[in-house]
Motif scaffolding. Structure first.
Motif, PDB file in Angstrom:
ATOM      1  N   SER A  60       0.687  -1.197   0.116  1.00 25.82           N
ATOM      2  CA  SER A  60       0.102  -0.053  -0.045  1.00 25.82           C
ATOM      3  C   SER A  60       0.854   1.538   0.015  1.00 25.82           C
ATOM      4  CB  SER A  60      -0.841   0.152   1.370  1.00 25.82           C
ATOM      5  OG  SER A  60      -0.054  -0.013   2.293  1.00 25.82           O
ATOM      6  N   GLY A  61       1.974   1.174   0.717  1.00 28.61           N
ATOM      7  CA  GLY A  61       2.724   2.326   0.720  1.00 28.61           C
ATOM      8  C   GLY A  61       3.503   2.719  -0.535  1.00 28.61           C
ATOM      9  N   GLY A  62       4.055   1.372  -1.034  1.00 25.06           N
ATOM     10  CA  GLY A  62       4.667   1.532  -2.578  1.00 25.06           C
ATOM     11  C   GLY A  62       3.610   1.996  -3.585  1.00 25.06           C
ATOM     12  N   THR A  63       2.280   1.751  -3.367  1.00 26.16           N
ATOM     13  CA  THR A  63       1.336   1.823  -4.325  1.00 26.16           C
ATOM     14  C   THR A  63       0.998   3.395  -4.429  1.00 26.16           C
ATOM     15  OG1 THR A  63       0.462  -0.208  -4.270  1.00 26.16           O
ATOM     16  CG2 THR A  63      -0.999   1.223  -5.102  1.00 26.16           C
ATOM     17  N   ALA A  64       0.972   3.716  -3.195  1.00 26.62           N
ATOM     18  CA  ALA A  64       0.641   5.231  -2.840  1.00 26.62           C
ATOM     19  C   ALA A  64       1.538   6.321  -3.553  1.00 26.62           C
ATOM     20  CB  ALA A  64       0.285   5.658  -1.666  1.00 26.62           C
ATOM     21  N   SER A  65       3.045   5.733  -3.362  1.00 25.61           N
ATOM     22  CA  SER A  65       4.119   6.525  -3.940  1.00 25.61           C
ATOM     23  C   SER A  65       3.891   6.408  -5.410  1.00 25.61           C
ATOM     24  CB  SER A  65       5.315   6.410  -3.086  1.00 25.61           C
ATOM     25  OG  SER A  65       6.539   6.704  -3.757  1.00 25.61           O
ATOM     26  N   TRP A  66       3.990   5.110  -6.067  1.00 29.52           N
ATOM     27  CA  TRP A  66       3.834   5.093  -7.446  1.00 29.52           C
ATOM     28  C   TRP A  66       2.637   6.018  -8.076  1.00 29.52           C
ATOM     29  CZ3 TRP A  66       6.989   4.256 -10.974  1.00 29.52           C
ATOM     30  CH2 TRP A  66       6.764   3.943 -12.135  1.00 29.52           C
ATOM     31  N   LEU A 122      -0.756  14.786   3.254  1.00 29.66           N
ATOM     32  CA  LEU A 122      -1.458  15.614   4.093  1.00 29.66           C
ATOM     33  C   LEU A 122      -3.070  14.958   3.841  1.00 29.66           C
ATOM     34  CD1 LEU A 122      -0.108  19.257   3.191  1.00 29.66           C
ATOM     35  CD2 LEU A 122       0.238  17.714   5.234  1.00 29.66           C
ATOM     36  N   THR A 123      -3.223  14.265   2.922  1.00 25.35           N
ATOM     37  CA  THR A 123      -4.648  13.527   2.796  1.00 25.35           C
ATOM     38  C   THR A 123      -4.699  12.378   3.779  1.00 25.35           C
ATOM     39  OG1 THR A 123      -4.016  12.353   0.868  1.00 25.35           O
ATOM     40  CG2 THR A 123      -4.761  14.697   0.708  1.00 25.35           C
ATOM     41  N   PRO A 124      -5.931  11.986   3.720  1.00 30.19           N
ATOM     42  CA  PRO A 124      -5.873  10.670   4.654  1.00 30.19           C
ATOM     43  C   PRO A 124      -6.095   9.341   3.669  1.00 30.19           C
ATOM     44  CG  PRO A 124      -8.050  11.629   4.232  1.00 30.19           C
ATOM     45  CD  PRO A 124      -7.114  12.628   3.653  1.00 30.19           C
ATOM     46  N   VAL A 125      -4.908   9.376   3.060  1.00 32.72           N
ATOM     47  CA  VAL A 125      -4.722   8.011   1.888  1.00 32.72           C
ATOM     48  C   VAL A 125      -4.662   7.110   2.844  1.00 32.72           C
ATOM     49  CG1 VAL A 125      -2.137   8.515   2.127  1.00 32.72           C
ATOM     50  CG2 VAL A 125      -3.089   7.575  -0.066  1.00 32.72           C
ATOM     51  N   PHE A 126      -4.142   6.970   3.888  1.00 30.88           N
ATOM     52  CA  PHE A 126      -4.180   5.513   4.628  1.00 30.88           C
ATOM     53  C   PHE A 126      -5.190   5.190   5.654  1.00 30.88           C
ATOM     54  CE2 PHE A 126       0.639   5.928   3.305  1.00 30.88           C
ATOM     55  CZ  PHE A 126       0.420   4.906   2.233  1.00 30.88           C
ATOM     56  N   SER A 127      -6.132   6.118   5.548  1.00 28.74           N
ATOM     57  CA  SER A 127      -7.480   6.161   6.405  1.00 28.74           C
ATOM     58  C   SER A 127      -8.102   4.839   6.732  1.00 28.74           C
ATOM     59  CB  SER A 127      -8.482   7.239   6.458  1.00 28.74           C
ATOM     60  OG  SER A 127      -9.108   6.746   5.068  1.00 28.74           O
ATOM     61  N   PRO A 131      -3.186   1.257  13.248  1.00 30.46           N
ATOM     62  CA  PRO A 131      -1.943   2.232  13.406  1.00 30.46           C
ATOM     63  C   PRO A 131      -0.530   1.601  13.081  1.00 30.46           C
ATOM     64  CG  PRO A 131      -3.615   2.377  15.300  1.00 30.46           C
ATOM     65  CD  PRO A 131      -3.921   1.045  14.168  1.00 30.46           C
ATOM     66  N   GLU A 132      -0.338   0.304  13.296  1.00 33.47           N
ATOM     67  CA  GLU A 132       0.898  -0.291  13.001  1.00 33.47           C
ATOM     68  C   GLU A 132       1.182  -0.167  11.531  1.00 33.47           C
ATOM     69  OE1 GLU A 132       3.237  -4.565  13.648  1.00 33.47           O
ATOM     70  OE2 GLU A 132       0.989  -4.333  14.085  1.00 33.47           O
ATOM     71  N   GLU A 133      -0.048  -0.501  10.784  1.00 33.22           N
ATOM     72  CA  GLU A 133       0.310  -0.547   9.257  1.00 33.22           C
ATOM     73  C   GLU A 133       0.491   0.671   8.891  1.00 33.22           C
ATOM     74  OE1 GLU A 133      -1.836  -1.960   5.119  1.00 33.22           O
ATOM     75  OE2 GLU A 133      -2.902  -2.331   7.228  1.00 33.22           O
ATOM     76  N   SER A 134      -0.164   1.841   9.241  1.00 36.67           N
ATOM     77  CA  SER A 134      -0.049   2.882   8.806  1.00 36.67           C
ATOM     78  C   SER A 134       1.369   3.586   8.765  1.00 36.67           C
ATOM     79  CB  SER A 134      -1.137   4.031   9.399  1.00 36.67           C
ATOM     80  OG  SER A 134      -2.522   3.678   8.956  1.00 36.67           O
ATOM     81  N   ILE A 135       1.904   3.273  10.159  1.00 36.81           N
ATOM     82  CA  ILE A 135       3.260   3.825  10.400  1.00 36.81           C
ATOM     83  C   ILE A 135       4.256   3.221   9.540  1.00 36.81           C
ATOM     84  CG2 ILE A 135       5.180   3.960  11.991  1.00 36.81           C
ATOM     85  CD1 ILE A 135       3.245   3.898  14.301  1.00 36.81           C
ATOM     86  N   LEU A 136       4.027   2.002   9.083  1.00 35.29           N
ATOM     87  CA  LEU A 136       5.086   1.478   8.226  1.00 35.29           C
ATOM     88  C   LEU A 136       4.657   1.869   6.713  1.00 35.29           C
ATOM     89  CD1 LEU A 136       4.729  -2.374   9.500  1.00 35.29           C
ATOM     90  CD2 LEU A 136       6.762  -0.787   9.733  1.00 35.29           C
ATOM     91  N   GLU A 137       3.490   2.046   6.321  1.00 39.22           N
ATOM     92  CA  GLU A 137       3.018   2.635   5.150  1.00 39.22           C
ATOM     93  C   GLU A 137       3.851   3.877   4.755  1.00 39.22           C
ATOM     94  OE1 GLU A 137      -1.208   0.432   4.487  1.00 39.22           O
ATOM     95  OE2 GLU A 137      -1.073   2.446   5.627  1.00 39.22           O
ATOM     96  N   ILE A 138       3.823   4.837   5.947  1.00 41.40           N
ATOM     97  CA  ILE A 138       4.291   6.054   5.529  1.00 41.40           C
ATOM     98  C   ILE A 138       5.906   6.059   5.408  1.00 41.40           C
ATOM     99  CG2 ILE A 138       4.640   8.346   6.611  1.00 41.40           C
ATOM    100  CD1 ILE A 138       1.872   7.942   7.916  1.00 41.40           C
ATOM    101  N   TRP A 142       7.887   7.200   1.797  1.00 41.29           N
ATOM    102  CA  TRP A 142       8.944   8.419   1.691  1.00 41.29           C
ATOM    103  C   TRP A 142      10.313   7.624   0.838  1.00 41.29           C
ATOM    104  CZ3 TRP A 142       8.027  12.898   0.745  1.00 41.29           C
ATOM    105  CH2 TRP A 142       6.924  13.437   1.151  1.00 41.29           C
ATOM    106  N   TYR A 143      10.509   6.464   1.388  1.00 42.64           N
ATOM    107  CA  TYR A 143      11.709   5.774   0.705  1.00 42.64           C
ATOM    108  C   TYR A 143      11.391   5.763  -0.898  1.00 42.64           C
ATOM    109  CZ  TYR A 143      14.180   3.962   4.760  1.00 42.64           C
ATOM    110  OH  TYR A 143      14.603   3.824   6.000  1.00 42.64           O
ATOM    111  N   MET A 144      10.307   5.366  -1.408  1.00 41.13           N
ATOM    112  CA  MET A 144      10.057   5.186  -2.815  1.00 41.13           C
ATOM    113  C   MET A 144      10.065   6.734  -3.237  1.00 41.13           C
ATOM    114  SD  MET A 144       9.914   2.065  -3.273  1.00 41.13           S
ATOM    115  CE  MET A 144      11.308   1.987  -2.019  1.00 41.13           C
ATOM    116  N   ALA A 145       9.528   7.533  -2.544  1.00 43.29           N
ATOM    117  CA  ALA A 145       9.510   8.879  -3.054  1.00 43.29           C
ATOM    118  C   ALA A 145      10.879   9.504  -3.444  1.00 43.29           C
ATOM    119  CB  ALA A 145       8.597  10.012  -2.413  1.00 43.29           C
ATOM    120  N   GLY A 146      11.698   9.263  -2.446  1.00 41.41           N
ATOM    121  CA  GLY A 146      13.217   9.630  -2.635  1.00 41.41           C
ATOM    122  C   GLY A 146      13.608   9.076  -3.813  1.00 41.41           C
ATOM    123  N   GLY A 147      13.371   7.831  -4.143  1.00 40.77           N
ATOM    124  CA  GLY A 147      14.141   7.054  -5.105  1.00 40.77           C
ATOM    125  C   GLY A 147      13.350   7.238  -6.585  1.00 40.77           C
ATOM    126  N   SER A 148      12.273   8.162  -6.737  1.00 42.28           N
ATOM    127  CA  SER A 148      11.508   8.485  -7.862  1.00 42.28           C
ATOM    128  C   SER A 148      12.477   8.896  -9.123  1.00 42.28           C
ATOM    129  CB  SER A 148      10.338   9.424  -7.520  1.00 42.28           C
ATOM    130  OG  SER A 148      10.833  10.622  -7.049  1.00 42.28           O
TER     131      SER A 148
END
Length: 466
Positions: A60-66, A122-127, A131-138, A142-148
């Motif tokens: 989910s974190g990688g998909t949101a970044s992509w 800033l949007t509720p993309v992982f709403s 809580p555990e999954e949301s922290i990992l997703e974020i 950001w790792y994937m965003a930096g490597g874009s």
């Protein structure tokens, strides 16, 4: 029987636009896509040994970044179709100029990607996620965003080789990336060779290192190729207004198509993840195996786009149509084999990502993943038809209506799924069934656009001078 094979060979295999011409381009891209798929596959397989939510968070974190990056990658990636057309028209110097415009766009797009990523966060993309999954997703996001920036450069250099039909360079780059990814994940996720066990962070770093290796290989190969006399250009590094506008005109709809599809997919994934960790992980397992069908067919699509672009550049739509037929045949044959795999070995495929040996309880995950994976088999072949149709339209330059069709499908599918989950509060398997049926129906819309045949009348480089 011999007459049948002789007829089949003459109709589908031999000659321009046949399988004999398509497959040398498509097979390296097939394996390149397989290597890309295996990198994600292995990331999630390793993470399944770390914790139940980790592989779901990576997806989910990688998909949101992509979702953000795909828009910009779609624009620079359209250089492949333009290069194919210029190459077919014998205008090699214009192929180099298209690459240069894509490189200029890549350097401009990178800060825009990071800014857009900040806005998305800033949007509720992982709403609705735990809580555990949301922290990992974020964190993974950001790792994937930096490597874009690596994705932008990798697609730019790769588009040159796919456009001219020399796809072995892409295959070698992706093979090196796969090797780096496996080794880096083994070291960084689990903490081998004296490194600390980084878990999800290790998977993200391994992905970035693998992308860097592929990008460097493609960049070096491209620089060596363009120095030869055959690719000489009197203005090798300058801004070319005509080529830039052409790339933006046809690339923007493709970028829009990419991001709209990804936005819909993010909403779909988020909706299923709101059911809890078991359904989230089951969904991830299904999409892991779905990628085994989806990504290789993308490789065949590249071959189709290349040949369609080449023959449209030569103003020969009949051969472009024959290349399209070859692509449909190859994609349907492969997805037919995958369908049998999904139906016969369902339990084994699910158990690979839900191992008893990991000391984790995957019982709840399996009760959802097994029927969901069987249902996935229903849309594999219709998905292949949609992918190849998109490749044909892209090669011919029919990108605007392709974007409109994807937008409509994305809104309808994601809207219905979110409504079923959030408002009607249906059971996960019911919603998954409706998702599969809608996926099958939506594939027919892009195929209908292909059947209309208007793409055969487009001429996107007719005004260019050799």
């Amino acid at each position: 029987m011999s007459k049948f094979f002789s007829r089949f060979h003459k109709r589908f295999v031999e000659g321009p636009g046949g399988l004999a011409e398509l497959m040398p381009i498509a097979i390296p891209m097939f394996f390149s896509s397989m290597f890309d798929m295996l990198m994600m596959f292995i990331d999630r397989l390793f993470l399944s040994r770390v914790g139940i939510v980790h592989q779901a968070a990576a997806m989910s974190g990688g998909t949101a970044s992509w979702m953000v990056t795909s828009f910009f990658v779609g624009i620079v990636g359209y250089s492949s179709a333009l290069i194919a057309q210029y190459h077919g028209a014998g205008q090699k110097h214009n192929c180099i100029r298209i690459v240069n415009q894509a490189l200029l766009l890549s350097t401009f797009f990178y800060p825009l990607i990071l800014l857009t990523d900040y806005i998305v966060m800033l949007t509720p993309v992982f709403s609705g996620h735990s809580p555990e999954e949301s922290i990992l997703e974020i964190r993974y996001f950001w790792y994937m965003a930096g490597g874009s920036i690596l994705a932008l450069l990798r697609f730019t250099f790769g588009s040159f080789f796919s456009g001219i039909g020399k796809t072995k360079a892409i295959m070698l780059g992706n093979f090196a990336a796969l090797f780096v990814n496996i080794f880096a994940n083994w070291v960084l996720i689990f903490g081998h060779l004296g490194f600390p066990a980084l878990g999800l962070d290790g998977a993200a770093l391994g992905t970035i290192l693998s992308a860097l290796s592929a990008t460097l290989i493609l960049a070096i190969t491209y620089l060596r190729t363009k120095r030869t006399s055959a690719w000489h250009d009197n203005n090798p590094h300058g801004f070319d207004r005509e080529k830039m506008l052409k790339l933006l005109r046809y690339g923007l709809p493709q970028g829009g198509e990419n991001v709209l599809g990804m936005i819909g997919f993010v909403f779909l994934v988020s909706a299923f993840h709101s059911y809890g960790n078991d359904v989230a992980t089951a969904t991830t397992i299904c999409f892991n195996w779905d990628s085994c069908s989806f990504h290789p067919v993308l490789g065949i699509q590249v071959g189709v786009t290349t040949l369609v672009g080449r023959y449209m550049g030569q103003e020969n739509p009949k051969l472009a149509l024959r290349a399209a037929h070859s692509g449909f045949f190859a994609a349907l044959f492969y997805t037919g084999c995958m369908l049998l795999l999904f139906l016969v070995f369902t339990h084994q495929l699910v158990h690979l990502f839900s191992p008893d040996s990991a000391g984790l309880d995957y019982t709840g995950v399996r009760q959802y993943a097994i029927p969901m994976l069987r249902l996935c088999g229903l849309y594999l072949m219709t998905d292949a038809i949609m992918i190849i149709s998109g490749g044909v339209l892209r090669g011919a330059g029919d990108t605007f209506w392709s974007m409109i069709i994807h937008l409509t499908n994305s809104i309808i599918m994601s809207g219905i799924v979110v409504f079923c989950v959030r408002k009607l509060e249906m059971q996960p398997l019911q919603v998954w069934f409706y998702f599969v049926i809608m996926g099958m129906l939506s594939s027919s819309t892009l195929f209908t656009r292909y059947l209309m045949g208007r793409w055969q009348k487009l001429r996107i480089i007719a005004a260019s001078k050799a």
